[in-house]
Design a protein around this motif. Structure first.
Motif, PDB file in Angstrom:
ATOM      1  N   MET A   1       1.016  -1.183  -0.144  1.00 19.74           N
ATOM      2  CA  MET A   1      -0.071   0.136  -0.076  1.00 19.74           C
ATOM      3  C   MET A   1       0.876   1.209  -0.121  1.00 19.74           C
ATOM      4  SD  MET A   1      -3.009   0.905   2.580  1.00 19.74           S
ATOM      5  CE  MET A   1      -2.608   2.243   3.722  1.00 19.74           C
ATOM      6  N   ALA A   2       0.481   2.116  -0.728  1.00 19.34           N
ATOM      7  CA  ALA A   2       1.285   3.672  -0.848  1.00 19.34           C
ATOM      8  C   ALA A   2       0.924   4.281   0.254  1.00 19.34           C
ATOM      9  CB  ALA A   2       0.648   4.268  -2.107  1.00 19.34           C
ATOM     10  N   LYS A   3       2.175   4.897   0.687  1.00 17.57           N
ATOM     11  CA  LYS A   3       2.001   5.892   1.877  1.00 17.57           C
ATOM     12  C   LYS A   3       1.530   7.111   1.381  1.00 17.57           C
ATOM     13  CE  LYS A   3       6.163   3.802   4.030  1.00 17.57           C
ATOM     14  NZ  LYS A   3       7.427   4.021   4.531  1.00 17.57           N
ATOM     15  N   SER A   4       0.898   7.764   2.527  1.00 16.02           N
ATOM     16  CA  SER A   4       0.200   9.030   2.212  1.00 16.02           C
ATOM     17  C   SER A   4       1.144  10.255   1.978  1.00 16.02           C
ATOM     18  CB  SER A   4      -0.769   9.352   3.189  1.00 16.02           C
ATOM     19  OG  SER A   4      -0.333  10.042   4.366  1.00 16.02           O
ATOM     20  N   LEU A   5       0.662  11.050   1.259  1.00 24.37           N
ATOM     21  CA  LEU A   5       1.366  12.501   1.007  1.00 24.37           C
ATOM     22  C   LEU A   5       1.544  13.344   2.253  1.00 24.37           C
ATOM     23  CD1 LEU A   5       2.836  14.134  -0.914  1.00 24.37           C
ATOM     24  CD2 LEU A   5       0.643  15.292  -1.714  1.00 24.37           C
ATOM     25  N   ASP A  39       0.174  11.593  -6.381  1.00 19.99           N
ATOM     26  CA  ASP A  39       1.110  12.272  -5.348  1.00 19.99           C
ATOM     27  C   ASP A  39       2.334  12.759  -5.796  1.00 19.99           C
ATOM     28  OD1 ASP A  39      -1.204  12.215  -4.011  1.00 19.99           O
ATOM     29  OD2 ASP A  39      -0.589  10.720  -2.419  1.00 19.99           O
ATOM     30  N   VAL A  40       3.178  11.729  -6.443  1.00 21.81           N
ATOM     31  CA  VAL A  40       4.490  12.081  -7.072  1.00 21.81           C
ATOM     32  C   VAL A  40       4.177  13.070  -8.217  1.00 21.81           C
ATOM     33  CG1 VAL A  40       6.479  11.256  -8.403  1.00 21.81           C
ATOM     34  CG2 VAL A  40       5.294   9.783  -6.566  1.00 21.81           C
ATOM     35  N   ALA A  41       3.330  13.082  -8.815  1.00 22.91           N
ATOM     36  CA  ALA A  41       2.997  14.052 -10.064  1.00 22.91           C
ATOM     37  C   ALA A  41       2.903  15.576  -9.312  1.00 22.91           C
ATOM     38  CB  ALA A  41       1.937  13.614 -10.762  1.00 22.91           C
ATOM     39  N   LEU A  42       2.224  15.494  -8.085  1.00 21.15           N
ATOM     40  CA  LEU A  42       1.929  16.747  -7.525  1.00 21.15           C
ATOM     41  C   LEU A  42       3.179  17.441  -7.140  1.00 21.15           C
ATOM     42  CD1 LEU A  42      -1.085  16.230  -5.095  1.00 21.15           C
ATOM     43  CD2 LEU A  42      -1.122  17.193  -7.197  1.00 21.15           C
ATOM     44  N   ILE A  43       4.364  16.535  -6.680  1.00 17.88           N
ATOM     45  CA  ILE A  43       5.595  17.013  -6.244  1.00 17.88           C
ATOM     46  C   ILE A  43       6.258  17.293  -7.640  1.00 17.88           C
ATOM     47  CG2 ILE A  43       7.773  16.313  -5.310  1.00 17.88           C
ATOM     48  CD1 ILE A  43       6.152  14.978  -3.210  1.00 17.88           C
ATOM     49  N   ASN A  45       5.261  18.278 -10.438  1.00 19.41           N
ATOM     50  CA  ASN A  45       4.460  19.612 -11.036  1.00 19.41           C
ATOM     51  C   ASN A  45       4.543  20.852  -9.995  1.00 19.41           C
ATOM     52  OD1 ASN A  45       3.924  18.128 -13.472  1.00 19.41           O
ATOM     53  ND2 ASN A  45       2.291  17.494 -12.618  1.00 19.41           N
ATOM     54  N   LYS A  46       4.986  20.703  -8.881  1.00 20.48           N
ATOM     55  CA  LYS A  46       5.005  21.637  -7.770  1.00 20.48           C
ATOM     56  C   LYS A  46       3.780  22.315  -7.656  1.00 20.48           C
ATOM     57  CE  LYS A  46       9.844  22.626  -8.333  1.00 20.48           C
ATOM     58  NZ  LYS A  46      10.945  23.483  -8.817  1.00 20.48           N
ATOM     59  N   ASP A  47       2.758  21.530  -7.862  1.00 18.89           N
ATOM     60  CA  ASP A  47       1.040  21.851  -7.557  1.00 18.89           C
ATOM     61  C   ASP A  47       0.900  22.108  -6.191  1.00 18.89           C
ATOM     62  OD1 ASP A  47      -1.547  22.297  -7.775  1.00 18.89           O
ATOM     63  OD2 ASP A  47      -1.892  20.705  -9.120  1.00 18.89           O
ATOM     64  N   TRP A  48       1.394  23.064  -5.210  1.00 24.29           N
ATOM     65  CA  TRP A  48       1.061  23.362  -4.212  1.00 24.29           C
ATOM     66  C   TRP A  48      -0.041  23.624  -3.655  1.00 24.29           C
ATOM     67  CZ3 TRP A  48       4.979  20.622  -3.484  1.00 24.29           C
ATOM     68  CH2 TRP A  48       6.381  20.588  -3.976  1.00 24.29           C
ATOM     69  N   ASP A  49      -0.916  24.181  -4.451  1.00 21.68           N
ATOM     70  CA  ASP A  49      -2.362  24.300  -4.201  1.00 21.68           C
ATOM     71  C   ASP A  49      -3.244  23.091  -3.970  1.00 21.68           C
ATOM     72  OD1 ASP A  49      -2.099  27.088  -4.370  1.00 21.68           O
ATOM     73  OD2 ASP A  49      -2.582  27.375  -6.572  1.00 21.68           O
ATOM     74  N   ASN A  57      -8.598  18.642   3.284  1.00 21.79           N
ATOM     75  CA  ASN A  57      -9.688  17.608   3.049  1.00 21.79           C
ATOM     76  C   ASN A  57      -9.445  16.608   4.371  1.00 21.79           C
ATOM     77  OD1 ASN A  57     -10.976  18.311   0.701  1.00 21.79           O
ATOM     78  ND2 ASN A  57      -9.662  17.248  -0.490  1.00 21.79           N
ATOM     79  N   LEU A  58      -8.177  16.849   5.049  1.00 21.15           N
ATOM     80  CA  LEU A  58      -7.828  15.739   6.120  1.00 21.15           C
ATOM     81  C   LEU A  58      -8.292  16.793   7.325  1.00 21.15           C
ATOM     82  CD1 LEU A  58      -4.448  14.605   5.205  1.00 21.15           C
ATOM     83  CD2 LEU A  58      -6.553  13.220   5.115  1.00 21.15           C
ATOM     84  N   GLY A  59      -8.684  17.804   7.252  1.00 18.20           N
ATOM     85  CA  GLY A  59      -8.909  18.483   8.372  1.00 18.20           C
ATOM     86  C   GLY A  59      -7.794  19.012   9.123  1.00 18.20           C
ATOM     87  N   SER A  60      -6.389  18.949   8.496  1.00 16.50           N
ATOM     88  CA  SER A  60      -5.141  19.319   9.171  1.00 16.50           C
ATOM     89  C   SER A  60      -4.895  20.694   8.540  1.00 16.50           C
ATOM     90  CB  SER A  60      -4.403  18.440   8.673  1.00 16.50           C
ATOM     91  OG  SER A  60      -2.937  18.801   9.260  1.00 16.50           O
ATOM     92  N   ASP A  61      -3.993  21.342   9.548  1.00 22.89           N
ATOM     93  CA  ASP A  61      -3.252  22.680   9.080  1.00 22.89           C
ATOM     94  C   ASP A  61      -1.859  22.472   9.106  1.00 22.89           C
ATOM     95  OD1 ASP A  61      -3.261  25.248   8.544  1.00 22.89           O
ATOM     96  OD2 ASP A  61      -3.120  25.999  10.497  1.00 22.89           O
ATOM     97  N   PRO A  62      -1.218  22.384   7.739  1.00 25.17           N
ATOM     98  CA  PRO A  62       0.003  21.937   7.510  1.00 25.17           C
ATOM     99  C   PRO A  62       1.012  23.086   7.821  1.00 25.17           C
ATOM    100  CG  PRO A  62      -0.877  22.151   5.631  1.00 25.17           C
ATOM    101  CD  PRO A  62      -2.038  22.350   6.573  1.00 25.17           C
ATOM    102  N   LYS A  63       2.406  22.873   8.241  1.00 26.83           N
ATOM    103  CA  LYS A  63       3.201  23.778   8.429  1.00 26.83           C
ATOM    104  C   LYS A  63       3.690  23.912   6.823  1.00 26.83           C
ATOM    105  CE  LYS A  63       5.009  22.279  12.511  1.00 26.83           C
ATOM    106  NZ  LYS A  63       6.361  21.663  13.062  1.00 26.83           N
ATOM    107  N   VAL A  64       3.931  25.267   6.277  1.00 31.27           N
ATOM    108  CA  VAL A  64       4.446  25.720   4.907  1.00 31.27           C
ATOM    109  C   VAL A  64       5.868  25.596   4.902  1.00 31.27           C
ATOM    110  CG1 VAL A  64       4.102  26.732   2.982  1.00 31.27           C
ATOM    111  CG2 VAL A  64       2.109  26.363   4.347  1.00 31.27           C
ATOM    112  N   HIS A  65       6.674  25.100   4.209  1.00 30.68           N
ATOM    113  CA  HIS A  65       8.152  25.240   3.985  1.00 30.68           C
ATOM    114  C   HIS A  65       8.389  25.264   2.538  1.00 30.68           C
ATOM    115  CE1 HIS A  65       8.774  24.202   8.312  1.00 30.68           C
ATOM    116  NE2 HIS A  65       8.042  23.281   8.015  1.00 30.68           N
ATOM    117  N   SER A  66       9.494  26.288   2.203  1.00 32.25           N
ATOM    118  CA  SER A  66       9.887  26.141   0.967  1.00 32.25           C
ATOM    119  C   SER A  66      11.277  25.515   0.723  1.00 32.25           C
ATOM    120  CB  SER A  66       9.820  27.523   0.183  1.00 32.25           C
ATOM    121  OG  SER A  66       8.731  28.036   0.128  1.00 32.25           O
ATOM    122  N   TYR A  67      11.395  24.422   0.392  1.00 30.31           N
ATOM    123  CA  TYR A  67      12.746  23.617   0.328  1.00 30.31           C
ATOM    124  C   TYR A  67      13.267  23.924  -1.194  1.00 30.31           C
ATOM    125  CZ  TYR A  67      11.643  21.315   4.627  1.00 30.31           C
ATOM    126  OH  TYR A  67      11.027  20.992   5.877  1.00 30.31           O
TER     127      TYR A  67
END
Length: 67
Positions: A1-5, A39-43, A45-49, A57-67
């Motif tokens: 099973m694939a791991k989640s983004l 999910d790999v495609a999102l990375i 394509n840098k589709d951060w939106d 959708n998960l109801g989570s508030d992620p930290k945003v970092h630019s690497y």
């Protein structure tokens, strides 16, 4: 099973080796981690939106970092 983004991005914040690999080659690191192709495609394509929407959708508030 694939791991989640969400798991991948959270682990980037706490795993120095994973972060170093990601900085060198984000796509290969995401693939090796076991992310689903969509999910790999999102990375690739840098589709951060779309990434942000997944967290919303998960109801989570992620930290945003630019690497």
């Amino acid at each position: 099973m694939a791991k989640s983004l969400a798991d991948f991005l959270e682990e980037l914040d706490s795993n120095a080796e994973l972060k170093e690999a990601y900085l060198k080659n984000p796509v290969a690191t995401a693939e090796k981690y076991g992310l689903a192709n969509d999910d790999v495609a999102l990375i690739k394509n840098k589709d951060w939106d779309a990434v942000q929407k997944q967290f919303e959708n998960l109801g989570s508030d992620p930290k945003v970092h630019s690497y």
